[in-house]
Design a protein around this motif. Structure first.
Motif, PDB file in Angstrom:
ATOM      1  N   ARG A 149     165.087  29.098  46.988  1.00 46.28           N
ATOM      2  CA  ARG A 149     164.665  30.532  47.360  1.00 46.28           C
ATOM      3  C   ARG A 149     163.040  30.451  47.100  1.00 46.28           C
ATOM      4  NH1 ARG A 149     167.303  35.811  47.338  1.00 46.28           N
ATOM      5  NH2 ARG A 149     169.301  34.351  47.662  1.00 46.28           N
ATOM      6  N   LEU A 150     162.397  31.182  48.095  1.00 42.24           N
ATOM      7  CA  LEU A 150     160.797  30.919  47.963  1.00 42.24           C
ATOM      8  C   LEU A 150     160.530  32.535  48.424  1.00 42.24           C
ATOM      9  CD1 LEU A 150     159.428  28.911  50.839  1.00 42.24           C
ATOM     10  CD2 LEU A 150     161.934  28.641  50.252  1.00 42.24           C
ATOM     11  N   PHE A 151     159.246  32.795  48.034  1.00 41.67           N
ATOM     12  CA  PHE A 151     158.633  34.177  48.795  1.00 41.67           C
ATOM     13  C   PHE A 151     159.582  35.288  48.358  1.00 41.67           C
ATOM     14  CE2 PHE A 151     156.641  30.969  51.225  1.00 41.67           C
ATOM     15  CZ  PHE A 151     155.448  30.719  50.594  1.00 41.67           C
ATOM     16  N   HIS A 152     160.314  35.202  47.303  1.00 45.62           N
ATOM     17  CA  HIS A 152     161.138  36.294  46.756  1.00 45.62           C
ATOM     18  C   HIS A 152     160.535  37.219  45.650  1.00 45.62           C
ATOM     19  CE1 HIS A 152     161.689  32.595  44.361  1.00 45.62           C
ATOM     20  NE2 HIS A 152     162.177  33.616  43.208  1.00 45.62           N
ATOM     21  N   ALA A 153     161.340  38.125  45.057  1.00 45.11           N
ATOM     22  CA  ALA A 153     161.068  38.954  44.020  1.00 45.11           C
ATOM     23  C   ALA A 153     162.043  38.699  42.887  1.00 45.11           C
ATOM     24  CB  ALA A 153     160.967  40.241  44.388  1.00 45.11           C
ATOM     25  N   GLY A 158     167.594  43.914  31.270  1.00 43.25           N
ATOM     26  CA  GLY A 158     168.123  43.640  29.720  1.00 43.25           C
ATOM     27  C   GLY A 158     167.889  41.917  29.732  1.00 43.25           C
ATOM     28  N   ASP A 159     169.065  41.506  29.743  1.00 45.04           N
ATOM     29  CA  ASP A 159     169.090  39.890  29.668  1.00 45.04           C
ATOM     30  C   ASP A 159     169.650  39.051  30.782  1.00 45.04           C
ATOM     31  OD1 ASP A 159     168.409  39.842  26.785  1.00 45.04           O
ATOM     32  OD2 ASP A 159     170.455  40.426  26.633  1.00 45.04           O
ATOM     33  N   THR A 160     168.973  39.811  32.115  1.00 44.29           N
ATOM     34  CA  THR A 160     169.719  39.387  33.397  1.00 44.29           C
ATOM     35  C   THR A 160     168.425  39.358  34.360  1.00 44.29           C
ATOM     36  OG1 THR A 160     172.041  40.109  33.040  1.00 44.29           O
ATOM     37  CG2 THR A 160     171.146  39.518  35.377  1.00 44.29           C
ATOM     38  N   MET A 161     168.066  38.254  34.740  1.00 45.57           N
ATOM     39  CA  MET A 161     167.279  38.241  35.903  1.00 45.57           C
ATOM     40  C   MET A 161     167.512  38.322  37.229  1.00 45.57           C
ATOM     41  SD  MET A 161     164.375  34.883  36.833  1.00 45.57           S
ATOM     42  CE  MET A 161     165.750  33.946  37.432  1.00 45.57           C
ATOM     43  N   VAL A 162     167.222  39.440  37.928  1.00 45.81           N
ATOM     44  CA  VAL A 162     167.688  39.772  39.106  1.00 45.81           C
ATOM     45  C   VAL A 162     166.787  39.053  40.228  1.00 45.81           C
ATOM     46  CG1 VAL A 162     168.346  41.765  40.789  1.00 45.81           C
ATOM     47  CG2 VAL A 162     168.719  41.961  38.553  1.00 45.81           C
ATOM     48  N   VAL A 163     167.301  38.213  41.293  1.00 51.34           N
ATOM     49  CA  VAL A 163     166.331  37.792  42.378  1.00 51.34           C
ATOM     50  C   VAL A 163     166.963  38.438  43.700  1.00 51.34           C
ATOM     51  CG1 VAL A 163     165.884  35.476  43.638  1.00 51.34           C
ATOM     52  CG2 VAL A 163     166.415  35.411  40.860  1.00 51.34           C
ATOM     53  N   LEU A 164     165.876  38.442  44.486  1.00 55.29           N
ATOM     54  CA  LEU A 164     166.178  39.582  45.596  1.00 55.29           C
ATOM     55  C   LEU A 164     165.315  39.190  46.792  1.00 55.29           C
ATOM     56  CD1 LEU A 164     167.512  42.039  47.106  1.00 55.29           C
ATOM     57  CD2 LEU A 164     165.734  43.532  46.199  1.00 55.29           C
ATOM     58  N   GLY A 165     165.872  38.901  47.861  1.00 55.43           N
ATOM     59  CA  GLY A 165     164.749  38.760  49.156  1.00 55.43           C
ATOM     60  C   GLY A 165     164.467  37.434  49.088  1.00 55.43           C
ATOM     61  N   GLY A 166     163.219  37.240  49.932  1.00 59.28           N
ATOM     62  CA  GLY A 166     162.562  35.822  50.410  1.00 59.28           C
ATOM     63  C   GLY A 166     163.410  35.173  51.252  1.00 59.28           C
ATOM     64  N   ARG A 167     163.029  33.945  51.200  1.00 55.18           N
ATOM     65  CA  ARG A 167     163.858  32.933  52.112  1.00 55.18           C
ATOM     66  C   ARG A 167     164.640  31.720  51.504  1.00 55.18           C
ATOM     67  NH1 ARG A 167     159.280  32.297  57.200  1.00 55.18           N
ATOM     68  NH2 ARG A 167     158.421  34.227  57.053  1.00 55.18           N
ATOM     69  N   SER A 168     165.517  31.468  52.151  1.00 58.43           N
ATOM     70  CA  SER A 168     166.388  30.323  51.384  1.00 58.43           C
ATOM     71  C   SER A 168     165.938  28.694  52.127  1.00 58.43           C
ATOM     72  CB  SER A 168     167.648  30.180  51.988  1.00 58.43           C
ATOM     73  OG  SER A 168     167.946  30.555  53.400  1.00 58.43           O
ATOM     74  N   ASP A 169     164.912  28.881  53.289  1.00 61.52           N
ATOM     75  CA  ASP A 169     164.254  27.836  53.678  1.00 61.52           C
ATOM     76  C   ASP A 169     163.003  28.271  54.390  1.00 61.52           C
ATOM     77  OD1 ASP A 169     164.678  28.065  56.508  1.00 61.52           O
ATOM     78  OD2 ASP A 169     166.820  27.281  56.159  1.00 61.52           O
ATOM     79  N   PRO A 170     161.948  27.676  54.889  1.00 58.90           N
ATOM     80  CA  PRO A 170     160.899  28.246  55.603  1.00 58.90           C
ATOM     81  C   PRO A 170     161.129  28.964  56.788  1.00 58.90           C
ATOM     82  CG  PRO A 170     160.185  26.014  55.064  1.00 58.90           C
ATOM     83  CD  PRO A 170     161.773  26.275  54.800  1.00 58.90           C
ATOM     84  N   ASP A 171     162.268  29.030  57.339  1.00 61.43           N
ATOM     85  CA  ASP A 171     162.708  29.596  58.742  1.00 61.43           C
ATOM     86  C   ASP A 171     163.779  30.773  58.717  1.00 61.43           C
ATOM     87  OD1 ASP A 171     160.430  28.224  60.200  1.00 61.43           O
ATOM     88  OD2 ASP A 171     161.874  26.649  60.241  1.00 61.43           O
ATOM     89  N   GLU A 172     164.464  31.024  57.314  1.00 61.40           N
ATOM     90  CA  GLU A 172     165.454  31.506  57.173  1.00 61.40           C
ATOM     91  C   GLU A 172     165.464  32.675  56.019  1.00 61.40           C
ATOM     92  OE1 GLU A 172     170.229  31.029  55.859  1.00 61.40           O
ATOM     93  OE2 GLU A 172     168.987  29.337  56.431  1.00 61.40           O
ATOM     94  N   PHE A 173     165.414  33.912  56.329  1.00 58.88           N
ATOM     95  CA  PHE A 173     165.423  34.869  55.336  1.00 58.88           C
ATOM     96  C   PHE A 173     166.626  35.179  54.788  1.00 58.88           C
ATOM     97  CE2 PHE A 173     161.838  36.037  58.302  1.00 58.88           C
ATOM     98  CZ  PHE A 173     160.911  36.471  57.363  1.00 58.88           C
ATOM     99  N   SER A 174     166.550  35.724  53.548  1.00 60.03           N
ATOM    100  CA  SER A 174     167.729  35.929  52.767  1.00 60.03           C
ATOM    101  C   SER A 174     167.850  37.154  52.205  1.00 60.03           C
ATOM    102  CB  SER A 174     167.851  34.849  51.690  1.00 60.03           C
ATOM    103  OG  SER A 174     169.123  35.261  50.738  1.00 60.03           O
TER     104      SER A 174
END
Length: 210
Positions: A149-153, A158-174
């Motif tokens: 995952r890259l260019f995500h937020a 609490g004790d959990t990191m939430v990862v949202l958005g970005g790309r799973s490769d340079p040409d594919e949004f997630s």
């Protein structure tokens, strides 16, 4: 006049015994050095306990990947850089970072990672234990790692990191949501997180939208 000689490594270790590492007097070669901030983009800048900002990664065409761990000290208004230990990332760009106060640690995920002469999308998770500036490359205690995952937020709840958005490769949004549980060192991947995310139903034909 008695001449001063540099202490040997055993002498340095002996002086530090009996004191927590974060309270020991730093010897000259151990003390962080004031530095000028390099020009970088794609880095993270994360607040640590309201006292400092930690800069990780980044890239510039002139200098390549930044491999220094830089800390901006709010009290003095200066940037410092000190020695790192463990398994630090060799270069990151477009990653994310969150600070976990209970463990005084920084968690750094994803991005483009420079490794063995190649920069590629990464699914690796690093932790930095701030008091002794020690890095660890974390493998999940159970289950699998997420896809790169890259260019995500990322944000910490609490004790959990939430990862949202970005790309799973340079040409594919997630649009998938990833959850990392700090205390368990494990991931909840999209096949699980999708079950907890309600998708609004499409309005019926002829129904006004609000």
């Amino acid at each position: 006049m008695e001449r001063y000689s540099q202490p040997t490594q055993p002498e340095r270790e002996q002086r530090g015994k009996g004191f927590p590492k974060e309270h020991r007097l730093l010897l000259p070669e151990e003390a962080p050095q004031t530095v000028e901030l390099p020009a970088v983009a794609g880095h993270t800048l994360t607040v640590r306990r309201g006292l400092s900002l930690l800069l990780v990664g980044g890239y510039s065409p002139e200098n390549g990947f930044n491999q220094q761990l830089l800390e901006y000290q709010l009290a003095t208004g200066t940037w410092v850089s000190g020695a790192q230990s463990g398994t630090p990332p060799t270069g990151l760009y477009g990653h994310s970072a969150v600070y976990h106060e209970a463990t005084d640690s920084l968690y750094v995920f994803g991005g483009f990672r420079f490794h063995v002469e190649l920069a590629a999308p990464s699914s690796e998770l690093y932790s930095l234990h701030c008091p002794d500036r020690t890095w660890s490359l974390l493998a999940p205690s159970q289950g699998a790692k997420p896809r790169p995952r890259l260019f995500h937020a990322s944000a910490l709840l609490g004790d959990t990191m939430v990862v949202l958005g970005g790309r799973s490769d340079p040409d594919e949004f997630s649009s998938d949501v990833l959850l990392y549980q700090v205390n368990c060192n494990s991931w909840l991947l999209p096949d699980l997180t999708r079950k907890f995310i309600a998708v609004p139903a499409s309005p019926r034909p002829g129904t006004p939208a609000h």
